[in-house]
Motif scaffolding. Sequence first.
Motif, PDB file in Angstrom:
ATOM      1  N   GLN A 151       6.603 -67.550 -91.288  1.00 19.68           N
ATOM      2  CA  GLN A 151       6.472 -66.256 -91.997  1.00 19.68           C
ATOM      3  C   GLN A 151       7.887 -65.644 -92.062  1.00 19.68           C
ATOM      4  OE1 GLN A 151       3.119 -65.084 -89.470  1.00 19.68           O
ATOM      5  NE2 GLN A 151       1.769 -64.950 -91.320  1.00 19.68           N
ATOM      6  N   LEU A 152       8.803 -66.185 -91.229  1.00 22.63           N
ATOM      7  CA  LEU A 152      10.102 -65.554 -91.082  1.00 22.63           C
ATOM      8  C   LEU A 152      11.030 -66.070 -91.870  1.00 22.63           C
ATOM      9  CD1 LEU A 152       9.932 -65.583 -87.299  1.00 22.63           C
ATOM     10  CD2 LEU A 152       9.551 -63.483 -88.723  1.00 22.63           C
ATOM     11  N   SER A 153      12.449 -65.522 -92.353  1.00 26.56           N
ATOM     12  CA  SER A 153      13.207 -66.277 -93.073  1.00 26.56           C
ATOM     13  C   SER A 153      14.183 -67.040 -91.944  1.00 26.56           C
ATOM     14  CB  SER A 153      14.340 -65.012 -93.388  1.00 26.56           C
ATOM     15  OG  SER A 153      14.919 -64.391 -92.522  1.00 26.56           O
ATOM     16  N   GLY A 154      15.180 -67.710 -92.407  1.00 26.29           N
ATOM     17  CA  GLY A 154      15.836 -68.484 -91.708  1.00 26.29           C
ATOM     18  C   GLY A 154      16.944 -67.928 -90.542  1.00 26.29           C
ATOM     19  N   GLY A 155      17.048 -66.871 -91.123  1.00 23.75           N
ATOM     20  CA  GLY A 155      18.037 -65.717 -90.152  1.00 23.75           C
ATOM     21  C   GLY A 155      17.166 -65.291 -88.993  1.00 23.75           C
ATOM     22  N   GLN A 156      15.958 -64.862 -89.492  1.00 25.57           N
ATOM     23  CA  GLN A 156      14.821 -64.432 -88.215  1.00 25.57           C
ATOM     24  C   GLN A 156      14.416 -65.515 -87.597  1.00 25.57           C
ATOM     25  OE1 GLN A 156      12.040 -62.945 -91.119  1.00 25.57           O
ATOM     26  NE2 GLN A 156      12.761 -60.848 -91.115  1.00 25.57           N
ATOM     27  N   GLN A 157      14.115 -66.572 -87.974  1.00 26.40           N
ATOM     28  CA  GLN A 157      14.021 -67.927 -86.955  1.00 26.40           C
ATOM     29  C   GLN A 157      15.032 -68.029 -86.233  1.00 26.40           C
ATOM     30  OE1 GLN A 157      11.943 -71.344 -88.771  1.00 26.40           O
ATOM     31  NE2 GLN A 157      11.891 -70.224 -90.436  1.00 26.40           N
ATOM     32  N   GLN A 158      16.345 -68.043 -86.663  1.00 21.89           N
ATOM     33  CA  GLN A 158      17.540 -68.619 -85.659  1.00 21.89           C
ATOM     34  C   GLN A 158      17.628 -67.249 -84.569  1.00 21.89           C
ATOM     35  OE1 GLN A 158      18.813 -70.544 -84.359  1.00 21.89           O
ATOM     36  NE2 GLN A 158      20.251 -71.334 -85.641  1.00 21.89           N
ATOM     37  N   ARG A 159      17.344 -66.003 -85.007  1.00 20.69           N
ATOM     38  CA  ARG A 159      17.267 -64.824 -84.129  1.00 20.69           C
ATOM     39  C   ARG A 159      16.305 -65.018 -82.969  1.00 20.69           C
ATOM     40  NH1 ARG A 159      17.016 -59.419 -87.003  1.00 20.69           N
ATOM     41  NH2 ARG A 159      16.693 -60.556 -88.830  1.00 20.69           N
ATOM     42  N   VAL A 160      14.970 -65.447 -83.416  1.00 25.90           N
ATOM     43  CA  VAL A 160      13.930 -65.972 -82.147  1.00 25.90           C
ATOM     44  C   VAL A 160      14.347 -67.032 -81.520  1.00 25.90           C
ATOM     45  CG1 VAL A 160      11.615 -66.758 -82.233  1.00 25.90           C
ATOM     46  CG2 VAL A 160      11.998 -65.296 -83.807  1.00 25.90           C
TER      47      VAL A 160
END
Length: 255
Positions: A151-160
């Motif tokens: 449910q997250l964009s690639g950029g959001q996944q990388q920040r996680v």
Amino acid sequence: MTGQTMVKAEGVHKSYGAAHILRGIDLEVQNGEVFCLVGPSGSGKSTFLRCINHLERVDGGRLSVDGQLVGYREKNGKLYELKDSEVAVQRRDIGMVFQRFNLFPHMTALGNVMEAPIQVKGESKAVARERAERLLDRVGLGDKMGNYPSQLSGGQQQRVAIARALAMEPKLMLFDEPTSALDPELVGDVLDVMRDLAESGMTMIVVTHEMGFAREVGDSLVFMDGGVVVESGNPRDVLGNPQHDRTKAFLSKVL
């Protein structure tokens, strides 16, 4: 900067069969420094990064983090490889963020960040949750804690993934081309998190193609090619006025 050496590589070699990937790497990274590694694909940058936390064994030379040999102990002038359990203890202090995010797909963002402190350090869920919430806030994802990676964009996944690495409270962070798998418009958010980390004094080694980031945020820059350090120095000097023909040729293509 305390001027204390965090990472020291002395004559590091690594081969895969007949392919000699690292050919005697010597470098030092100081505590609190942002150290950027740049160079063409296949130059050994990612392999060197993986050697720092013993995801790859070195075939020659030595690597130490915070004064401790990585992956080996020395006895009577000989090196003996540590047990997996001993290597795992060393790895606790080294956070790593990969090109691909490697999040657990069945866990929420919060669950991903809580997992290692609970499983590896034996922390209570309450303590791990409090830190995980704080870190997700810090990387700008306070409103996405209950979301799954899909449910997250690639950029959001990388920040996680960055928050997850920070949850172990490492003394050193390794970034292996953390933005290269992202859509261009998502890169800035990840680099902003890394800038914030740099400003907080975290020691960081960053393999990157983002020359603007290296110039603005980096304290030192090394250009690698063919498994050797070709040129090193202040990022603004190396990028603005390269001395070596190989560096000039590479930068003419990427700048």
